[in-house]
Scaffold this motif. Sequence first.
Motif, PDB file in Angstrom:
ATOM      1  N   GLY A  85       0.812  -1.234   0.088  1.00 35.62           N
ATOM      2  CA  GLY A  85      -0.008  -0.008  -0.011  1.00 35.62           C
ATOM      3  C   GLY A  85       0.842   1.284  -0.125  1.00 35.62           C
ATOM      4  N   LEU A  86       2.186   1.054   0.029  1.00 37.22           N
ATOM      5  CA  LEU A  86       2.913   2.280  -0.093  1.00 37.22           C
ATOM      6  C   LEU A  86       3.491   2.595  -1.394  1.00 37.22           C
ATOM      7  N   SER A  87       3.665   3.803  -1.848  1.00 37.86           N
ATOM      8  CA  SER A  87       4.230   4.211  -3.250  1.00 37.86           C
ATOM      9  C   SER A  87       5.339   5.305  -2.568  1.00 37.86           C
ATOM     10  N   SER A  92      13.496  14.128   0.037  1.00 40.48           N
ATOM     11  CA  SER A  92      14.365  13.763   1.130  1.00 40.48           C
ATOM     12  C   SER A  92      13.520  13.184   2.495  1.00 40.48           C
ATOM     13  N   ARG A  93      14.098  12.219   2.898  1.00 37.70           N
ATOM     14  CA  ARG A  93      13.315  12.020   4.312  1.00 37.70           C
ATOM     15  C   ARG A  93      13.184  13.003   5.254  1.00 37.70           C
ATOM     16  N   PHE A  94      14.005  13.888   5.365  1.00 39.31           N
ATOM     17  CA  PHE A  94      14.052  14.978   6.221  1.00 39.31           C
ATOM     18  C   PHE A  94      13.356  16.309   5.949  1.00 39.31           C
ATOM     19  N   ASP A  95      12.747  16.237   4.501  1.00 38.14           N
ATOM     20  CA  ASP A  95      12.002  17.447   4.030  1.00 38.14           C
ATOM     21  C   ASP A  95      10.387  17.093   3.894  1.00 38.14           C
ATOM     22  N   PRO A 138      19.752  11.827   1.232  1.00 37.58           N
ATOM     23  CA  PRO A 138      18.275  11.620   1.133  1.00 37.58           C
ATOM     24  C   PRO A 138      17.879  10.134   0.470  1.00 37.58           C
ATOM     25  N   VAL A 139      16.653   9.534   0.962  1.00 36.55           N
ATOM     26  CA  VAL A 139      16.241   8.504   0.807  1.00 36.55           C
ATOM     27  C   VAL A 139      14.809   8.794   0.202  1.00 36.55           C
ATOM     28  N   ALA A 140      14.533   7.650  -0.599  1.00 29.71           N
ATOM     29  CA  ALA A 140      13.023   7.679  -1.191  1.00 29.71           C
ATOM     30  C   ALA A 140      12.042   7.616   0.234  1.00 29.71           C
ATOM     31  N   PHE A 141      11.210   8.501   0.187  1.00 30.35           N
ATOM     32  CA  PHE A 141      10.340   8.435   1.287  1.00 30.35           C
ATOM     33  C   PHE A 141       8.800   8.014   0.808  1.00 30.35           C
ATOM     34  N   PRO A 142       8.166   7.110   1.457  1.00 30.22           N
ATOM     35  CA  PRO A 142       7.056   6.483   1.107  1.00 30.22           C
ATOM     36  C   PRO A 142       5.699   7.416   1.413  1.00 30.22           C
ATOM     37  N   THR A 143       4.544   7.133   0.399  1.00 25.04           N
ATOM     38  CA  THR A 143       3.327   7.913   0.728  1.00 25.04           C
ATOM     39  C   THR A 143       2.335   6.454   0.657  1.00 25.04           C
ATOM     40  N   ILE A 144       1.415   6.731   1.558  1.00 22.75           N
ATOM     41  CA  ILE A 144       0.390   5.574   1.415  1.00 22.75           C
ATOM     42  C   ILE A 144      -0.756   5.931   0.463  1.00 22.75           C
ATOM     43  N   THR A 145      -0.760   5.174  -0.416  1.00 23.08           N
ATOM     44  CA  THR A 145      -1.669   5.202  -1.746  1.00 23.08           C
ATOM     45  C   THR A 145      -2.753   4.307  -1.836  1.00 23.08           C
ATOM     46  N   ALA A 188       3.501   4.890  11.288  1.00 21.61           N
ATOM     47  CA  ALA A 188       2.410   5.693  10.779  1.00 21.61           C
ATOM     48  C   ALA A 188       3.010   7.222  10.244  1.00 21.61           C
ATOM     49  N   ARG A 189       4.400   7.204  10.637  1.00 18.81           N
ATOM     50  CA  ARG A 189       5.004   8.756  10.236  1.00 18.81           C
ATOM     51  C   ARG A 189       5.511   8.748   8.833  1.00 18.81           C
ATOM     52  N   VAL A 190       4.455   8.383   8.075  1.00 21.37           N
ATOM     53  CA  VAL A 190       4.890   8.707   6.508  1.00 21.37           C
ATOM     54  C   VAL A 190       3.693   9.391   6.039  1.00 21.37           C
ATOM     55  N   ALA A 191       3.857   9.778   4.740  1.00 21.77           N
ATOM     56  CA  ALA A 191       2.838  10.864   4.036  1.00 21.77           C
ATOM     57  C   ALA A 191       1.628   9.963   3.578  1.00 21.77           C
ATOM     58  N   ASN A 192       0.531  10.429   3.830  1.00 22.35           N
ATOM     59  CA  ASN A 192      -1.012   9.619   3.977  1.00 22.35           C
ATOM     60  C   ASN A 192      -1.660  10.120   2.598  1.00 22.35           C
ATOM     61  N   ALA A 193      -1.839   9.488   1.555  1.00 20.43           N
ATOM     62  CA  ALA A 193      -2.796  10.015   0.508  1.00 20.43           C
ATOM     63  C   ALA A 193      -4.001   8.939   0.295  1.00 20.43           C
ATOM     64  N   PHE A 194      -4.277   7.997   1.412  1.00 21.44           N
ATOM     65  CA  PHE A 194      -5.441   7.195   1.466  1.00 21.44           C
ATOM     66  C   PHE A 194      -6.299   7.229   2.579  1.00 21.44           C
ATOM     67  N   TYR A 195      -5.925   7.303   3.555  1.00 20.64           N
ATOM     68  CA  TYR A 195      -6.729   7.301   4.851  1.00 20.64           C
ATOM     69  C   TYR A 195      -7.245   8.582   5.230  1.00 20.64           C
ATOM     70  N   GLU A 196      -8.244   8.475   6.044  1.00 22.70           N
ATOM     71  CA  GLU A 196      -9.273   9.604   6.316  1.00 22.70           C
ATOM     72  C   GLU A 196      -8.342  10.816   6.987  1.00 22.70           C
ATOM     73  N   ASP A 197      -7.514  10.039   8.078  1.00 22.99           N
ATOM     74  CA  ASP A 197      -6.564  10.914   9.022  1.00 22.99           C
ATOM     75  C   ASP A 197      -5.559  10.204   9.628  1.00 22.99           C
ATOM     76  N   ASP A 198      -4.898  10.912  10.495  1.00 23.82           N
ATOM     77  CA  ASP A 198      -3.742  10.340  11.210  1.00 23.82           C
ATOM     78  C   ASP A 198      -4.174   9.139  11.950  1.00 23.82           C
ATOM     79  N   GLU A 199      -5.241   9.213  12.765  1.00 27.50           N
ATOM     80  CA  GLU A 199      -5.636   8.120  13.567  1.00 27.50           C
ATOM     81  C   GLU A 199      -6.052   6.840  12.715  1.00 27.50           C
ATOM     82  N   ALA A 200      -6.776   7.137  11.726  1.00 25.75           N
ATOM     83  CA  ALA A 200      -6.967   5.813  11.016  1.00 25.75           C
ATOM     84  C   ALA A 200      -5.616   5.234  10.393  1.00 25.75           C
ATOM     85  N   VAL A 201      -4.553   5.902  10.033  1.00 25.39           N
ATOM     86  CA  VAL A 201      -3.317   5.375   9.633  1.00 25.39           C
ATOM     87  C   VAL A 201      -2.872   4.735  10.831  1.00 25.39           C
ATOM     88  N   VAL A 202      -2.924   5.196  11.957  1.00 24.90           N
ATOM     89  CA  VAL A 202      -2.209   4.478  13.183  1.00 24.90           C
ATOM     90  C   VAL A 202      -2.869   2.949  13.460  1.00 24.90           C
TER      91      VAL A 202
END
Length: 397
Positions: A85-87, A92-95, A138-145, A188-202
Amino acid sequence: MTIRTTHVGSLPRSQRLLDANREHRAGALADAGFSALLQEEVDAVVARQAGIGIDVVNDGEYGHAMLDTVDYGAWWTYSFSRFGGLSFEDVSRFDVRPPAGRDGRLSFSSFAERRDWVRFADAYADPDSGIHIANRNPVAFPTITGALTYIGEQAVERDIAGVSHALEAAGKPLSDGFVAAISPGSAARVANAFYEDDEAVVWACADVLREEYKRITDAGLAVQIDAPDIAEGWDQMNPEPSVADYRAFCRVRIDALNHALRGIDPSLVRFHVCWGSWHGPHTTDIPFKDIVDLALAVDANGLSFEAANARHAHEWTIWRDTPLPDGKYLVPGVVSHSTNVVEHPELVAQRIRQFADIVGDSRVVASTDCGLGGRVYPSIAWAKLESLAEGARLASR
């Protein structure tokens, strides 16, 4: 009685393993060859821990994917390959700024906007400052898609088999072994483009990670839940929240973790809290007293925490006034990952006794503050473990 010893997880990789990992990722080393070499290295690192006198050991986290040559962050980034579920994005990991919370709820700011990093921006930006995070690539940083799923079955079984084989070779029982795994809140500390909010990701992360936790404990090994998000997250919120609001934010993560641990024997679980392993000032760390009850609410018998570094060494006194629930034990750090100075065994013994004199020798397992791999030079890391083992012997006498 003899006070037992352990460490938090990450240990220095050998050059042989680093080279093999690089070749494996490049396709120049086949899976079978890499697995055989990895097992040899795990056998060696477990034997070395046992030879020093470390009682509860692991594979040095050698099985966790290394995304750079010194494995900084492998405790976290290893999970990227175990979640479906990650893309990945070329940032950068830190940006990266995770999505803002909804309805005024707290959310993490970007890694680069931690309040300690902002206050000492000049030092954090200077590769010669001694803050080793300033040198990271920098490394590739994932987004939940998509919906998160667990795809790490083979990887975690390799971890389990590797530790089990090495323990047998070293003449140690399974009960002396552990495997580290990330907490839902940290995953859960990744970018989220799928779930409703932070709590849903956790909560989604908790459902996924339950399989990893169960596989480890069903094999008879202990699982260490790495949860720096509980303490470290405070500094990653800008502006500074109220303690009450932050505790509510953490409570969600504790509840989700306990959901993932349901039915698992707490004696096979230890919970690791830390304020982040980078070598920085840490002036904006939250005091342990403000969250210690939350840490004790986890369904884990062992509580691992930093107690040796200069920002938190004074906090051993909270245990005078904090009752330790029945069945639980403390795993305090008595040597630090944040300095190249090797602690004298007498100092280590004094630090151990500070805790043991309050809760009893049988309820203390002496440890490191955090993982040593990638944080201090390899020979220094092993010298620190030697000092830890000798200090525990002195404290026991």
